[in-house]
Write a protein that holds these residues in place. Structure first.
Motif, PDB file in Angstrom:
ATOM      1  N   VAL A   1      -7.022   0.699  22.854  1.00 46.14           N
ATOM      2  CA  VAL A   1      -6.832   0.672  21.406  1.00 46.14           C
ATOM      3  C   VAL A   1      -8.226   0.682  20.797  1.00 46.14           C
ATOM      4  O   VAL A   1      -9.064  -0.141  21.137  1.00 46.14           O
ATOM      5  CB  VAL A   1      -6.053  -0.574  20.954  1.00 46.14           C
ATOM      6  CG1 VAL A   1      -5.962  -0.638  19.448  1.00 46.14           C
ATOM      7  CG2 VAL A   1      -4.660  -0.577  21.576  1.00 46.14           C
TER       8      VAL A   1
ATOM      9  N   ASN B   1      -6.645  -0.979  12.185  1.00 43.84           N
ATOM     10  CA  ASN B   1      -7.554  -0.169  11.372  1.00 43.84           C
ATOM     11  C   ASN B   1      -7.402  -0.493   9.888  1.00 43.84           C
ATOM     12  O   ASN B   1      -8.391  -0.542   9.147  1.00 43.84           O
ATOM     13  CB  ASN B   1      -7.343   1.320  11.649  1.00 43.84           C
ATOM     14  CG  ASN B   1      -8.045   1.755  12.916  1.00 43.84           C
ATOM     15  OD1 ASN B   1      -9.245   1.563  13.060  1.00 43.84           O
ATOM     16  ND2 ASN B   1      -7.283   2.324  13.842  1.00 43.84           N
TER      17      ASN B   1
ATOM     18  N   SER C   1      -2.516   0.079  16.426  1.00 42.61           N
ATOM     19  CA  SER C   1      -3.763   0.737  16.035  1.00 42.61           C
ATOM     20  C   SER C   1      -3.850   0.900  14.520  1.00 42.61           C
ATOM     21  O   SER C   1      -4.888   0.624  13.908  1.00 42.61           O
ATOM     22  CB  SER C   1      -3.861   2.102  16.728  1.00 42.61           C
ATOM     23  OG  SER C   1      -5.083   2.704  16.432  1.00 42.61           O
TER      24      SER C   1
END
Length: 150
Positions: free
Chosen positions: A44, A13, A9
């Motif tokens: 996710v 990001n 994650s």
């Protein structure tokens, strides 16, 4: 690839943030998540979009799967693509003499069917499947049926 879902994650990001800063945008419809047997699948989220979890998907023209590779599915998919390409024969065979039709098959249809085959593990059964398909397409090119006694 990541060691944990939190790492994944964070990485996604970060990638999304850096991409936006330089004027690019991640396509969340094409971004997929795959889990191996050692990870419990969980959602996710990247930029408020939940990413789709897939067992397999087509990437650069090949089926990508985790775990035991099943090349039979890829061979069958490639054969279907070869037949789909063959359906366009009225476009690329118009005006071509009968003697050159096999050459067109070798230059157009065969590459469609065997793209990426250097990564396949060939068994006798897979080789037979490809040979049977090739003969069927050649019969279709010549307008000869299996029922014809020639």
């Amino acid at each position: 690839m990541a060691e944990s879902l939190e790492d994944l994650s964070t990485m996604l990001n970060d990638l999304n943030g850096v991409s936006q800063r330089i004027g690019l945008k991640m396509n969340m419809d094409k971004t997929k998540i795959m889990f191996n047997v050692h990870v419990t699948p969980m959602p996710v989220v990247v930029a408020s979009t939940m990413l789709e979890v897939d067992d397999e998907y087509v990437y650069l023209g090949q089926i990508v799967r985790l775990g035991k590779s099943n090349f039979d599915r890829e061979v069958n998919r490639r054969i279907q693509l070869g037949w789909a390409f063959w359906k366009l024969r009225h476009i690329f065979l118009s005006g071509i003499p009968q003697s050159l039709k096999t050459k067109v098959y070798n230059q157009c249809v065969l590459p469609v069917m065997t793209y990426g085959s250097e990564t396949w593990s060939f068994t006798a059964g897979r080789m037979r499947t490809l040979k049977v398909t090739q003969r069927a397409m050649e019969r279709a090119m010549l307008g000869v049926s299996l029922r014809d006694k020639k």
